[in-house]
Design a protein around this motif. Structure first.
Motif, short mmCIF file in Angstrom:
data_model
loop_
_atom_site.label_atom_id
_atom_site.label_comp_id
_atom_site.label_asym_id
_atom_site.label_seq_id
_atom_site.Cartn_x
_atom_site.Cartn_y
_atom_site.Cartn_z
N LEU A 355 0.84 -1.19 0.00
CA LEU A 355 0.00 0.00 0.00
C LEU A 355 0.88 1.24 0.00
O LEU A 355 1.79 1.36 0.82
N PHE A 356 0.61 2.16 -0.92
CA PHE A 356 1.38 3.40 -1.07
C PHE A 356 0.43 4.54 -0.72
O PHE A 356 -0.45 4.90 -1.49
N GLY A 357 0.59 5.12 0.47
CA GLY A 357 -0.30 6.17 0.93
C GLY A 357 0.38 7.53 0.93
O GLY A 357 1.50 7.67 1.42
N VAL A 358 -0.30 8.52 0.36
CA VAL A 358 0.21 9.88 0.29
C VAL A 358 -0.59 10.77 1.23
O VAL A 358 -1.82 10.78 1.18
N CYS A 359 0.10 11.53 2.08
CA CYS A 359 -0.53 12.48 2.98
C CYS A 359 -1.65 11.80 3.78
O CYS A 359 -1.40 10.83 4.48
N GLY A 360 -2.91 12.27 3.65
CA GLY A 360 -4.00 11.68 4.41
C GLY A 360 -4.28 10.24 4.03
O GLY A 360 -4.89 9.49 4.81
N GLY A 361 -3.87 9.82 2.83
CA GLY A 361 -4.02 8.42 2.45
C GLY A 361 -3.15 7.50 3.27
O GLY A 361 -3.41 6.29 3.35
N GLY A 362 -2.11 8.06 3.89
CA GLY A 362 -1.22 7.24 4.71
C GLY A 362 -1.93 6.64 5.91
O GLY A 362 -1.72 5.47 6.25
N SER A 363 -2.78 7.43 6.58
CA SER A 363 -3.46 6.90 7.76
C SER A 363 -4.42 5.79 7.38
O SER A 363 -4.61 4.83 8.14
N GLY A 378 3.47 -4.72 2.39
CA GLY A 378 4.35 -3.66 2.86
C GLY A 378 3.63 -2.32 2.79
O GLY A 378 2.55 -2.20 2.20
N LEU A 379 4.25 -1.30 3.40
CA LEU A 379 3.70 0.05 3.42
C LEU A 379 4.74 1.03 2.89
O LEU A 379 5.90 0.98 3.28
N ILE A 380 4.30 1.92 1.99
CA ILE A 380 5.09 3.08 1.59
C ILE A 380 4.27 4.30 1.98
O ILE A 380 3.14 4.47 1.53
N LEU A 381 4.82 5.14 2.84
CA LEU A 381 4.12 6.32 3.33
C LEU A 381 4.87 7.56 2.87
O LEU A 381 6.02 7.76 3.26
N PHE A 382 4.23 8.37 2.04
CA PHE A 382 4.90 9.56 1.49
C PHE A 382 4.22 10.81 2.04
O PHE A 382 3.02 11.03 1.85
N GLY A 383 5.01 11.66 2.71
CA GLY A 383 4.47 12.90 3.24
C GLY A 383 3.24 12.67 4.11
O GLY A 383 2.31 13.47 4.10
N ALA A 384 3.25 11.59 4.86
CA ALA A 384 2.07 11.18 5.63
C ALA A 384 2.19 11.66 7.08
O ALA A 384 3.21 12.19 7.50
N ALA A 385 1.11 11.44 7.82
CA ALA A 385 1.07 11.86 9.21
C ALA A 385 0.20 10.92 10.01
O ALA A 385 -0.81 10.41 9.49
N ALA A 386 0.57 10.70 11.26
CA ALA A 386 -0.27 9.91 12.15
C ALA A 386 -1.47 10.71 12.61
O ALA A 386 -2.50 10.14 12.98
N LYS A 387 -1.34 12.02 12.57
CA LYS A 387 -2.40 12.92 13.03
C LYS A 387 -2.20 14.26 12.33
O LYS A 387 -1.09 14.77 12.26
N LEU A 476 8.80 8.04 3.29
CA LEU A 476 9.46 9.00 2.42
C LEU A 476 8.91 10.39 2.69
O LEU A 476 7.71 10.56 2.92
N VAL A 477 9.79 11.40 2.64
CA VAL A 477 9.35 12.77 2.83
C VAL A 477 10.37 13.70 2.19
O VAL A 477 11.57 13.38 2.13
N ARG A 478 9.91 14.83 1.67
CA ARG A 478 10.83 15.85 1.19
C ARG A 478 11.26 16.67 2.40
O ARG A 478 10.43 17.09 3.22
N GLU A 479 12.55 16.92 2.52
CA GLU A 479 13.09 17.46 3.76
C GLU A 479 12.64 18.90 4.03
O GLU A 479 12.68 19.36 5.18
N ASP A 480 12.16 19.60 3.01
CA ASP A 480 11.64 20.96 3.20
C ASP A 480 10.18 21.06 2.77
O ASP A 480 9.74 22.11 2.27
N ASP A 481 9.44 19.98 2.97
CA ASP A 481 8.02 19.94 2.62
C ASP A 481 7.29 21.16 3.18
O ASP A 481 7.34 21.42 4.39
N VAL A 482 6.61 21.93 2.30
CA VAL A 482 5.97 23.16 2.75
C VAL A 482 4.53 22.94 3.20
O VAL A 482 3.91 23.85 3.76
N TRP A 483 3.97 21.75 2.97
CA TRP A 483 2.56 21.50 3.28
C TRP A 483 2.39 20.84 4.64
O TRP A 483 1.61 21.28 5.47
N LEU A 484 3.12 19.76 4.87
CA LEU A 484 3.11 19.07 6.17
C LEU A 484 4.55 19.02 6.69
O LEU A 484 5.46 18.65 5.95
#
Length: 540
Positions: A355-363, A378-387, A476-484
């Motif tokens: 499962l590849f979850g982006v942002c809110g799709g990660g939860s 397996g899980l791929i979480l991109f720019g995701a958040a637990a909350k 995975l995350v971009r180190e200077d992500d401007v959104w989250l």
């Protein structure tokens, strides 16, 4: 109670008609406007319980009668006397039309599209033709203004147009050039900027030797795109035009066309596509609203998805209440979202998937992996958040004020497509993507529905599930992500046993924007390990 309830035949496409035991009841035969509307509301949600308070809200809005419950009960009794007691069942807190007692033209339309999705050649053409013949009527034409029918009506129109373009492409593939032009022109009459249909018409005219007609289709499409979106045709359309102008063979189309199929999730139909061959199977879960009918129309997004499909058998789906999936009144619960992923896996014949979850799709992916580890490779979480929202013990989320500003901007975002630039600064010089995104989200959901889903996402909190995850995980995350804030991803990696964190250079939030090569390379490595070691329960 009726011992052997007779099935009612219901026409929803056009003016309402209900046939019971050989007698047909039309819109004026059901005891008045409100009883008829009550029946229509129940029929649109057939198979599901419709609460009494929702019935009252949709029938009267703020102008409720003195005794709402008694009035609704009176209408139900009236309908039962006319149509039989089995058609409307009483449930705790509401009413339900059981699917097993009704045969609707809308369900037959869906069945024909499902048949077409798995058919090829002339059998596919015949199924599409039959579906379109059946589906031409306006949904509940006797209710032109009722707010509760607008969402389902737009949903049906979108599915009908998708089927019409599928028919045009099918006819072109069969060499039926006249039929291909006719089917494509039916779409272009309503939407001159529909590029898929335009390419079919151009190719069919070209193969018939009518270059002038092919170029007229292109010019009409180009002008419509300029007038409505301020953009030029996509690279696929432009390449086809150049080939026709030069009199050379048509270029291979770079657009992936996969049939849209449907999974049944507790009576709600979830639209999905399968692209590529795999292994492994990869389910892509973006953060927000989607529409499979328009997913492949932007080169930026489509290119990323095609490259994912080159690494796997890629599964895409429209979340409950969005795109080509069934509309819903209330935002889906976390349990329903998990059930929807499971139903898509079942319908696609997939036992285990990454499962590849982006942002809110990660939860959503995290919750699925926690409840169904046996089906999660397996899980791929991109720019995701637990909350999403900040708390005293979680300083990386949005503040309440930030989230309120985000919600307040919905109406404008639906008009201008402004949100992608705030998420992805790299799109500032890409007006085509911005305008595609504005059209895409409008096709996916209304601003009200999208706001409801955003509010539901903000309430999600999967922190308690993280320590119990027992599947391989790449964060995975971009180190200077401007959104989250990247701290959200670092938190995930620190609390999921064995998870690997990879911070990539860049400021863009979505993986298909900016340096996609690094994202795809990391994904390729993770998928390769998943295939080689499917029995691994945790990362090493």
């Amino acid at each position: 109670m009726e011992r052997h309830p007779q099935r009612s035949v219901v026409r929803l496409l056009g003016p309402l008609a209900v046939t019971v035991a050989g007698r047909t009841w039309g819109p004026r035969d059901l005891g008045g406007i409100k009883p008829r509307q009550l029946l229509e509301i129940l029929l649109l949600d057939r198979g599901r319980i419709v609460p009494k308070d929702r019935i009252a809200d949709e029938l009267w809005g703020e102008h409720l009668p003195r005794s709402t419950s008694a009035t609704v009960e009176t209408y139900v009794s009236l309908l039962r006397r006319k149509l039989g007691r089995s058609l409307i069942g009483t449930e705790t807190g509401g009413y339900r039309v059981p699917r097993e007692v009704v045969d609707t033209d809308l369900d037959r339309f869906d069945a024909l599209l499902a048949e077409a999705a798995v058919a090829t050649g002339s059998a596919r053409r015949e199924a599409l033709c039959a579906a379109l013949t059946l589906g031409r009527g306006e949904l509940l034409a006797d209710e032109p203004y009722a707010s509760w029918v607008q969402g389902p009506r737009e949903h049906h129109r979108a599915r009908r147009q998708q089927a019409q373009v599928d028919l045009a492409e099918c006819a072109l593939g069969l060499g039926e050039l006249g039929a291909a032009v006719a089917a494509a022109e039916e779409v272009l009459t309503d939407d001159p900027g529909a590029e898929r249909a335009a390419r079919v018409a151009m190719a069919a005219h070209h193969r018939r030797g009518d270059t002038a007609a092919a170029l007229r289709v292109h010019d009409r499409c180009r002008q419509a795109l300029a007038d409505t979106l301020g953009v030029a045709p996509s690279s696929a359309t432009a390449s086809l035009c150049r080939a026709i102008t030069r009199g050379v063979a048509e270029p291979a189309q770079d657009r992936v066309v996969a049939p849209v199929r449907y999974a049944d999730s507790g009576g709600t139909r979830i639209a999905y596509q399968v692209v590529g061959t795999g292994p492994p199977d990869l389910v892509f879960v973006p953060s927000f609203v989607t529409n499979l009918g328009a997913t492949w129309d932007d080169p930026t997004y489509a290119s990323f998805l095609r490259r994912l499909a080159g690494l796997s058998r890629l599964v895409l789906f429209d979340k409950r209440g969005t795109g080509l999936s069934d509309p819903v009144v209330d935002p889906p619960s976390s349990g329903e979202r998990v059930a929807d992923v499971r139903s898509v896996l079942d319908a696609a014949g997939i036992e285990r998937a990454v499962l590849f979850g982006v942002c809110g799709g990660g939860s959503q992916c995290i919750r699925f992996a926690a409840e169904h580890p046996d089906r999660t490779l397996g899980l791929i979480l991109f720019g995701a958040a637990a909350k999403i929202l900040r708390a005293e013990d979680y300083p990386w989320g949005w503040t309440y004020e930030q989230h309120e500003r985000f919600l307040a901007a919905f109406e404008q975002a639906w008009l201008t497509g402004g949100t992608p630039q705030r998420r992805n600064p790299g799109l500032a010089g890409n007006p085509r993507y911005r305008d595609w995104f504005a059209r895409y989200v409008r096709l996916a959901a209304s601003p009200f529905t999208a706001r409801q889903l955003a509010e539901a996402n903000a309430r999600a909190d999967v922190r308690d599930l993280l320590p119990g995850l027992r599947v391989p995980c790449l964060v995975l995350v971009r180190e200077d992500d401007v959104w989250l804030h990247p701290g959200n991803s670092r938190y995930l990696a620190a609390h999921i046993p064995g998870a690997r964190l990879l911070e990539l250079p860049g400021v863009d939030h979505d993986p298909w924007v900016g340096d996609t090569a690094a994202v795809l390379a990391a994904t390729r490595r993770f998928l390769r390990r998943a295939v080689q070691r499917p029995e691994v329960a945790t990362n090493t």
